[in-house]
Every structure is written in C-alpha cells, then in structure tokens.
Design a protein around this motif. Structure first.
Motif, mmCIF file in Angstrom:
data_model
loop_
_atom_site.group_PDB
_atom_site.id
_atom_site.type_symbol
_atom_site.label_atom_id
_atom_site.label_comp_id
_atom_site.label_asym_id
_atom_site.label_seq_id
_atom_site.Cartn_x
_atom_site.Cartn_y
_atom_site.Cartn_z
ATOM 1 N N SER A 1 0.745 -0.680 -0.248
ATOM 2 C CA SER A 1 0.006 0.145 -0.434
ATOM 3 C C SER A 1 0.777 1.077 -0.224
ATOM 4 O O SER A 1 0.674 1.838 -0.785
ATOM 5 N N PHE A 2 2.239 0.885 1.377
ATOM 6 C CA PHE A 2 2.961 2.685 0.726
ATOM 7 C C PHE A 2 4.108 2.169 -0.660
ATOM 8 O O PHE A 2 4.234 3.295 -0.842
ATOM 9 N N SER A 3 3.672 1.703 -0.925
ATOM 10 C CA SER A 3 4.552 1.489 -2.268
ATOM 11 C C SER A 3 3.821 2.010 -3.512
ATOM 12 O O SER A 3 4.380 2.919 -3.932
ATOM 13 N N LEU A 4 2.556 2.116 -3.504
ATOM 14 C CA LEU A 4 1.931 2.500 -4.175
ATOM 15 C C LEU A 4 2.133 3.944 -4.254
ATOM 16 O O LEU A 4 1.658 4.711 -5.336
ATOM 17 N N PHE B 1 11.033 -2.439 0.673
ATOM 18 C CA PHE B 1 11.678 -3.895 1.752
ATOM 19 C C PHE B 1 13.281 -3.542 2.221
ATOM 20 O O PHE B 1 12.603 -4.103 3.231
ATOM 21 N N TRP B 2 13.947 -2.899 1.186
ATOM 22 C CA TRP B 2 15.479 -3.334 2.212
ATOM 23 C C TRP B 2 14.991 -1.930 2.869
ATOM 24 O O TRP B 2 16.280 -2.029 3.750
ATOM 25 N N THR C 1 12.184 0.398 -8.249
ATOM 26 C CA THR C 1 12.451 0.952 -7.190
ATOM 27 C C THR C 1 12.268 1.376 -6.222
ATOM 28 O O THR C 1 12.590 1.087 -4.769
ATOM 29 N N THR C 2 10.812 1.382 -6.093
ATOM 30 C CA THR C 2 9.790 1.861 -5.140
ATOM 31 C C THR C 2 9.983 0.546 -3.943
ATOM 32 O O THR C 2 9.869 -0.089 -3.116
ATOM 33 N N LEU C 3 9.368 -1.189 -4.794
ATOM 34 C CA LEU C 3 9.230 -1.893 -3.546
ATOM 35 C C LEU C 3 9.998 -2.582 -3.489
ATOM 36 O O LEU C 3 10.462 -2.560 -1.897
ATOM 37 N N MET C 4 12.039 -2.461 -3.717
ATOM 38 C CA MET C 4 12.936 -2.472 -2.945
ATOM 39 C C MET C 4 13.413 -0.973 -2.098
ATOM 40 O O MET C 4 13.493 -2.084 -0.542
#
Length: 863
Positions: free
Chosen positions: A651-654, A703-704, A697-700
C-alpha cells in the motif's frame, strides 16, 4: 411415623399447581385426580423438595416422581405403577394421551439424568419399554423425535443419539451411561445420519465434512454427539458391555484407549476443517489425550505399560487418515493396508506412533513410554537379546562419546559383511513375528553368543539401523563438501571424479527412501528431504547433459571421422573435453551454458540444505531439541507478521510511487535520472536519488528499509508539497515498520520460546522419539546406497506376484496376546473408575480454596 411434615398451606398450593397443568399435560392431571391422596402423601414425605410455581410444573412433578421411584422398594407400588394401571385401561385412548405420555417419559428420563440417579433411570427405561409393548402405545418410541407428520415412523430417534444419553455422557457418569448402553442406546457421529437429521430439523443443510452448505445448527448437532461419544464414561461403558462377537470386524468394539486416540485424531482433524468450532474441538482433543495419559499412568509396572503401548492394533478406524495409515503396512506403496484387519508389518509401537502423529507430548514423553521404547531400541527383533556393544547412556561425557566413536568405527568395518548376511536371515526369519522377550534365564545366550548373534543379525537391532543411516547421512555431507571444494579438479578438463558419481548414487538412494516415507513423516521434514535430494539429482542431470552436448561438439570439430565418435563412452568424451568453464562455451551453445549454470545453482542450494539437515539430527540431544523446536515455532510467527508487512509495504509502495512519479517531471529530476541507472549501478538506499519514480525501485526501497531503516534521502529530487507528503508517508511507514511490526514479531517469538522452554524436557523426548521411531521399520533396513538394491528386489517381487500370482504374506494376530491386552484394559478400566471415585470424594473446589484463603487472611490480620 412421618416426620417433618409440610404445612397444609404448602399442600394446598401443590394441589392448586397440579390442577393448573390440565392444559399442559392431561395425562398427569387425570392420574393425579384419581390418586390425589397418594400424590399429596408423596409430596408431604419429601421435606427437602419444594414444588415450582413457575412455568415448570411438569418438570417439577417428574422430579418429584424420580425421588419417589428411588424410595419405593418394590415395583408393585409406586408412581410408575399407578400410571401403568391407568394407561392399561380399555377406555384410555392413545390418540388423547399419546403426546402427553411422550412428554411425561421425556421429562422422567431428563430428571433422572440431571439429578444423576442411575437407579431411577434404569427403572424408568424399563417402564418405558414395557409401555411401548402395549398395542395402543406401540408408536411411542417410533414417534419419539418426529418433527412433522410427513416424516416416517422410526424408533432410531429413541435408541440412537438420544439427547438424554448425550447429556449423561457429558456429565461423565459411568453408571448412567452403562444403564443406557444396557438398553441398547448408542451415539453416532456418522455423517450420513447427522446430515439426515439436519435436513429434517432445518430447511437448509449444513456443512458436514465439506459436503453441503454450512449453517451453525448442523455444526452444533455434530459437535454435541461427537463430544458425548468422546467422553471417558461412554468409551468405558461401551467396552464394559462388549458383545461376544467383538473380534468380528462387523461387531468390533474398540477398547477405551484406542477410542480415545481415535477421537483425539478426529477432533484434531475437525478443528482444522471447522474453524468456527476450533476451540470446542480442541477441548475434546485435550480431554481424550488426558484420558489416554491417565490410562497409561494407571499401569503399575513396565510390563503392563509394554502391553499397552507395544502391540498390534486395528487400523480400520484410522483408514481416512493417510498420515497414520502410512506408518504401517508392508510399504507405503500398499494402498490397501488400511483396510486390513491387523498390522502385519511396520512399527510395533502403534499407539506411540499415533500419539506422535497427534502431537501428544505427554503420552510420548511419559516415563513408561520412554522406558518401553528404550528397552526395544537396544534389543534384537529376532533373538530378543540386548546389544552387547551399545547400552543406554546415563549422561553425555567424554567416556560415552568415545564409546559412540568406537561403535561407529566398528559398524563401518562390519557394514559390508552385514549387508551380505542380511538377505539370508531375511528369507529365513520372520522378523515381525519374533518379538517376545527372552524370559527363560537358562536358555539365555551368554555374552560371547550374544556378541556373535548381534553381528549375524546386525540389522535386526534398531540402534544398528540408526547408526548405519546416520553414517550414510554423514558420508553424504562429506561428498557434498568434496563436490563443492573439488580437490581433484584438473584445469582444462571436464573430469569426472569418484565423488561426482557417488553423490549421484547417494542422492538417488535417499530420494527412494524419501518417497517411501513421505506419507509417514511430518510434512515439513518430508518435503525438505525430498526437495534437497531432488535438487542434487536435477542439477547433476542438467550439468551432465549440457557438458556431454558441449564436449561432443568439441570432438566433432577436432575429429575428421564423425562416425567414430559413437565408439566413445560419455565418460571418455568428458575426460578429453577442455571446455570445463561455462564462460568459454561458444555462442551457439548458449542453452548448454544456461543448463550448466542452473546445475551449479541447484548444487549450491542443495549444499546449503544438506548441511542444514544436521540441525534436524541434533534434536536427539537434550540441549538442542528446545532450540530447534523454537526455530520451527517462530517461522509461524514470522509468516503471520509477514502477511501484515506485505499489506503495509504494497500500500505504501503504490502511494509513494504515485507521488514520486508525478513529481519527477521537473528539470532537476530529469538531470538526476540521466546520471543514475539502477540496472547498471545497482540499487542503493543512500544514493540520494528519487527512488519512487519507478515501481520496482519503490518496492525495493520499501523492502530493504526493513534491514536498513531511515534514509530520508530516498525522496531525492522531489520538491515542494509532494516532497513534504512523500517524506511524511515515508516517516509513517518507518514508524509502523520499526516500532510496531518488528516489536510485535519479537513479542510473538519470545512467547513461542517461553512456551517451549517451559516443557523443554517433553519437547526433547518427543523429538528424539519421532526421529528414532522410523528405524523400527524392519522392511527396508539397508542404508544408502545399498537400499537401491533392496528397492529393486522389492519392485520385481511385487511385479512377479501381480503377474504370476501368489499369497501375500500376512500374520495372524496372536489370540493369547490379544486376550492379555483385553484383561489389562479391563483392569485399567476398573482402576480408572476407582481413581475417579477417589478424586470426586477428595476433590478440592474453588470455593474451598477461597474459604481457606479468607481464613488465612483473617489469621494474618489478627497477627
């Protein structure tokens, strides 16, 4: 002489209330009108009883009648005799009194059960059956539970799943349940019967074993009678009145211990399938396990415990459970084993295996269970003699470690000879038949004879099987290390070393064993072993095929006569090949290069899994088992928190990507995008660029940040209001991730660790028993790689029997042992009932504890 007579006012009130029942139960009112003095006297004599003045007059009268039934010493007089005389009159019509009689009988049974009066219940049931024999009241029992007029008459509603019998079972009153069983009452949780009852009582069908739609009344009805049939009183009563034909498969009566284990297994399955009733079915499961543990506790010595745990068992009741069924039989390939009447092969600790499957820690870790298991562990299944070399270690020290090391060396030296001797005594001796102890001391072999017999019948000792398989696993790990290090590698040549061949053979042997034991073992462990042995084989096949293709291509280029290449073996082709480095493969062989690369990757994964397998074996040590159990338990906690984390992260990535991609159209961001290239430079949290422009890159970044929190520079070149909102959203995400989710995960993991540490000794005994139990299977005992020959022999034997035909070996259950077991069960049932009576007499209630606490407080206050 009558004492403590009631006042005339109370008697008049009683008469008044009786007359009020005219519109409720005409039978009781008419009988009372003709025998008014008798009933007044009955009420007057019962000083402790007060007639209810509410809307429960019928029940109150029946309760008074039950008290009178107990006090009357003869069946020639009494309240039931008065009703019987009235009903037998020719002018009494069944059409008028039938429903009222049924209501009266129902309340009589109910009050007898609620007040726990088995003697009154017996008289009432006898009276009802006698009344039902009258011609005009012959439909009394057939109409017992009819809901509507269109439903056909049947007396099954009275004799089967009677609600009052279920109530007696839930009260766990053995005498009342036995009284019901004496009159052929029974309970059933059969799906077809329950479904039919649900369809009669409800317009919509409910969920029964996933066959029809789910409604709450159906689940309640199913649970009611399943829970009642799982009570100790019902299991004891059913065994107490077992018929003469109990050995007949159609009339077989399971003993209470087997019934308890079966019901615990069913309750475990139901609580997983019916989530709405999970807590209730868990209560039933715990109750059955407690009863089984109590039966084991009541054994007075190891011999009785051995008879209880170590014996043959009927498997028909477990035919629907593949995990339990797979533990027995000639092999897991035999799909008909669960329909057979007795176990003919496999482990002898049947009830212990079932307890392992049902996670019954207390039963498995019980002192009796462990002692019986330990005695059989060091004993030959053929000679009955204990091992001379191996003895139970009292504690782990340097001396015991040296003894284990010496025995490991001895087993490694003797193993080839033992493999040669195994087929001879396997054909001569029926291992699964000879399980008696050597009781005659005069006939017992001396130490030298035992030593010889131990080496001749080497694989008849479970402890020897364990050592040979442990050495096979250890040797496999050594082969894995040799393949990784490759010390005999020749540069510039695709050489095939001995460990490359051996690891393929070992992997295939272990894979056969994993397939055979998959249905018997815990799903996670069985899947783990199957995967990592398959990974080695698949990687080896991919590499071999690719190298053969590449090397044949190289030889074709160097050879003028292509037909002569057929004379070369693939080993010769590989030995003379110089393309051992996949990076040097020609471009036209790109597919072969990918296959080799994937093969190396699979070998790397298999190497990690093979070495981690040692953690599973370490559970046989008391200091490692709780730690391994904690590691297994926290994975469930990680999975639950991971589901929530994925929700937040996505949700935050989107949202951040939408903000970052919209704000990345300014000139600064355009210049930034030209300088940064994730595909070339790699992803970095501290790169100081807009990580939210692209979704990947947002998802990465999201996650990281789990492992490297903070980094507000991921906002990059975003400016103005979007930058402020992006920074705010990133900060909120960091707070949720670091301060909430991670702390929740830590709390859950600490809770799991505490639960396991509280029962760490039980966890160790359970884990050790579950690992060692597999080595009691005396059908496939040869370790890897010799088991490959054993499996091929078994396969050809099965094919031969299918084609030529033959008699399948089967054992006849020893009637004397069965009789001995039944006598022990009878004795344990008697001890259980005595134990229960003593417990009820000496039971300390919460009220007693509260009163003691108040007395102590008053005493301390005075001081």
């Amino acid at each position: 002489m009558v004492v403590n007579r009631k006042s005339q006012k109370e008697i008049d009130e009683f008469q008044k209330q009786m007359l009020k029942m005219k519109n409720k139960n005409k039978l009781i009112v008419d009988v009372y009108a003709e025998n008014e003095e008798y009933f007044k006297k009955m009420y007057n004599d019962n000083q402790n009883y007060k007639f209810r003045t509410t809307d429960k007059e019928i029940r109150s009268f029946c309760q008074l009648s039950v008290e009178e039934i107990i006090n009357v010493e003869t069946d020639k007089t009494g309240v039931l005799k008065i009703f019987e005389k009235f009903l037998m009159r020719p002018n009494v019509s069944a059409e008028v009194y039938h429903l009222h009689l049924k209501e009266f009988c129902q309340y009589l049974i109910k009050e007898s059960v609620e007040t726990e009066r088995p003697e009154a219940l017996k008289i009432v049931l006898q009276w009802i059956t006698e009344i039902a024999k009258l011609e005009k009241f012959e439909i009394l029992l057939k109409d017992w539970d009819r809901i509507n007029e269109n439903e056909p008459y049947s007396d099954k509603g009275f004799w089967i799943n009677n609600s009052m019998m279920a109530r007696a079972c839930m009260k766990d009153n053995f005498e009342m349940v036995l009284t019901f069983r004496t009159y052929n009452f029974d309970l059933t949780s059969d799906p077809e019967y329950i479904q039919r009852k649900n369809e009669e009582e409800h317009e919509t069908c409910g969920l029964l074993y996933g066959e029809v739609n789910e409604t709450l009344p159906n689940l309640s009805y199913e649970f009611k009678y399943f829970s009642a049939s799982a009570m100790p009183a019902y299991m004891l009563a059913k065994w107490h009145e077992k018929p003469e034909k109990q050995h007949d498969e159609q009339h077989e009566v399971r003993d209470p211990l087997s019934s308890a284990l079966l019901n615990a297994c069913l309750a475990r399955r139901k609580r997983k399938n019916i989530k709405e009733s999970e807590k209730k079915y868990r209560t039933v499961e715990d109750r059955c396990k407690k009863f089984a543990l109590t039966m084991l506790d009541l054994c007075k010595n190891t011999e009785e415990a051995s008879t209880l745990v170590y014996g043959k068992e009927n498997l028909a009741c477990f035919k629907d459970d593949p995990k339990i069924c797979g533990c027995f039989g000639t092999s897991s390939f035999d799909s008909t084993i669960c329909s057979r009447s007795t176990i003919t092969h496999g482990p002898k600790f049947v009830r212990l295996v079932i307890a392992l499957h049902d996670k019954h820690f207390d039963f498995v870790s019980h002192d009796y269970s462990q002692q019986v298991f330990r005695e059989a562990w060091y004993k030959s299944e053929i000679t009955g003699c204990e091992s001379v070399w191996l003895k139970p270690a009292k504690k782990f020290n340097i001396r015991e470690s040296l003894i284990i090391l010496i025995n490991a060396i001895r087993i490694m030296i003797w193993l080839p000879f033992a493999v040669v001797l195994y087929p001879f005594y396997k054909c001569i001796c029926k291992v699964d038949k000879v399980d008696d102890k050597v009781d005659d001391k005069e006939d017992e072999p001396n130490k030298c004879e035992k030593l010889v017999l131990e080496h001749v019948y080497f694989f008849s000792y479970p402890v020897n099987r364990f050592f040979t398989w442990a050495l096979s696993h250890l040797f496999f790990v050594v082969l894995v290390l040799l393949v990784v290090l490759n010390p005999l590698d020749k540069k510039g040549s695709v050489d095939v070393d001995f460990y490359d061949i051996l690891i393929a053979v070992f992997s295939f042997g272990f894979l056969l064993q994993d397939i055979k034991d998959f249905s018997k073992r815990e799903l996670m462990i069985a899947t783990y072993d199957l995967v990592y042995h398959s990974v080695f084989l698949i990687g080896l096949v991919l590499k071999t095929c690719a190298y053969i293709e590449v090397c044949y291509g190289e030889l074709i280029q160097r050879s003028e006569n292509e037909t002569a290449l057929a004379d070369y073996s693939f080993l010769h082709v590989l030995e003379n090949c110089t393309r051992d480095d996949p990076s040097k493969f020609p471009e036209e062989q790109e597919r072969a290069k990918q296959e080799v690369t994937i093969g190396y990757v699979l070998h790397g994964v298999g190497t990690i899994m093979a070495i981690l397998k040692s953690i599973h074996w370490s559970q046989i040590f008391p200091f490692m088992a709780p730690l391994v159990a904690t590691l297994k338990g926290v994975w469930k906690d990680i999975f639950l928190v991971a589901l929530v984390f994925i929700n937040f992260a996505f949700s935050f990535s989107l949202g951040l990507h939408y903000i970052g991609s919209t704000a990345a159209q300014n000139e600064i961001c355009k210049e930034e995008n030209k300088e940064s290239n994730v595909a070339v430079q790699g992803f970095r949290m501290d790169a100081g660029v807009n990580q939210f422009k692209h979704l990947n890159t947002t998802l990465m970044a999201v996650f990281w940040s789990l492992f490297d929190p903070g980094h507000p520079e991921v906002v990059g070149c975003i400016g103005g209001v979007p930058r402020q909102f992006a920074t705010l959203m990133w900060g909120i995400y960091q707070v949720i991730l670091i301060m909430i989710l991670l702390n929740v995960l830590i709390a859950l993991m600490n809770n799991t660790r505490k639960k396991i540490q509280d029962v760490r000794l039980q966890v160790w005994k359970f884990a050790r028993t579950s690992i060692l139990m597999t080595y009691f299977d005396n059908n496939f005992v040869l370790p890897v790689p010799f088991n490959i020959i054993e499996y091929f022999c078994f396969f050809f034997r099965v094919v031969y029997r299918k084609i030529i035909g033959g008699i399948v070996d089967s054992d006849v259950e020893d009637s004397e042992k069965r009789k001995k077991y039944e006598e022990l069960i009878d004795e344990l049932c008697r001890r259980y009932l005595n134990f229960k009576d003593d417990y009820l007499e000496n039971e300390v209630t919460n009220e007693d504890l509260t009163n003691v606490g108040k007395d102590i407080s008053r005493f301390l206050g005075k001081l």
